[in-house]
Design an enzyme around this catalytic site. Structure first.
Site, short mmCIF file in Angstrom:
data_model
loop_
_atom_site.label_atom_id
_atom_site.label_comp_id
_atom_site.label_asym_id
_atom_site.label_seq_id
_atom_site.Cartn_x
_atom_site.Cartn_y
_atom_site.Cartn_z
CB SER A 71 28.39 80.79 58.86
OG SER A 71 27.28 79.92 58.67
CG HIS A 72 26.88 84.68 53.71
ND1 HIS A 72 26.45 83.91 52.65
CD2 HIS A 72 26.47 85.94 53.45
CE1 HIS A 72 25.79 84.68 51.80
NE2 HIS A 72 25.80 85.91 52.26
#
Length: 115
Positions: A71-72
């Protein structure tokens, strides 16, 4: 995501970037509120996206409710070397802005010391 510990002052998640951090929590639910984050706080949020990039250099730790290792927030944490725990169910409700939070990212533990 791993379940919360029985002890309400300890939360668990997945380590996204190892290390330890201790500081005042800034619970921020929306990118429009990022102006409230102060230097050396622990950012607690639901999830991040590229719009959050401008505050990562300010924080000394991350606690994120959603997302995986790709994920970011997890990727940026590793790039910046910020201790981060992701997949922490209920973090934005268990932790209040102003609480002292201790992140033990190597083990995926978040300790809450209420104000």
């Amino acid at each position: 995501a791993p379940a919360q510990d029985r002890d309400a002052s300890n939360l668990r998640g997945t380590s996204a970037c190892g290390g330890q951090a201790d500081g005042t929590a800034a619970v921020v639910l929306d990118v429009s509120e990022i102006g409230t984050i102060k230097k050396d706080q622990i950012l607690v949020t639901r999830q991040t996206d590229p719009g959050w990039a401008t505050v990562f250099f300010l924080v000394k730790g991350l606690v994120i409710e959603r997302g995986g290792l790709l994920s970011h927030g997890a990727i940026i944490a590793r790039e910046y070397g910020i201790p981060a725990v992701i997949g922490v169910q209920g973090a934005t409700t268990a932790i209040k802005s102003g609480d002292r939070v201790e992140i033990l990212a190597d083990t995926g533990e978040v300790r809450i010391h209420a104000q």
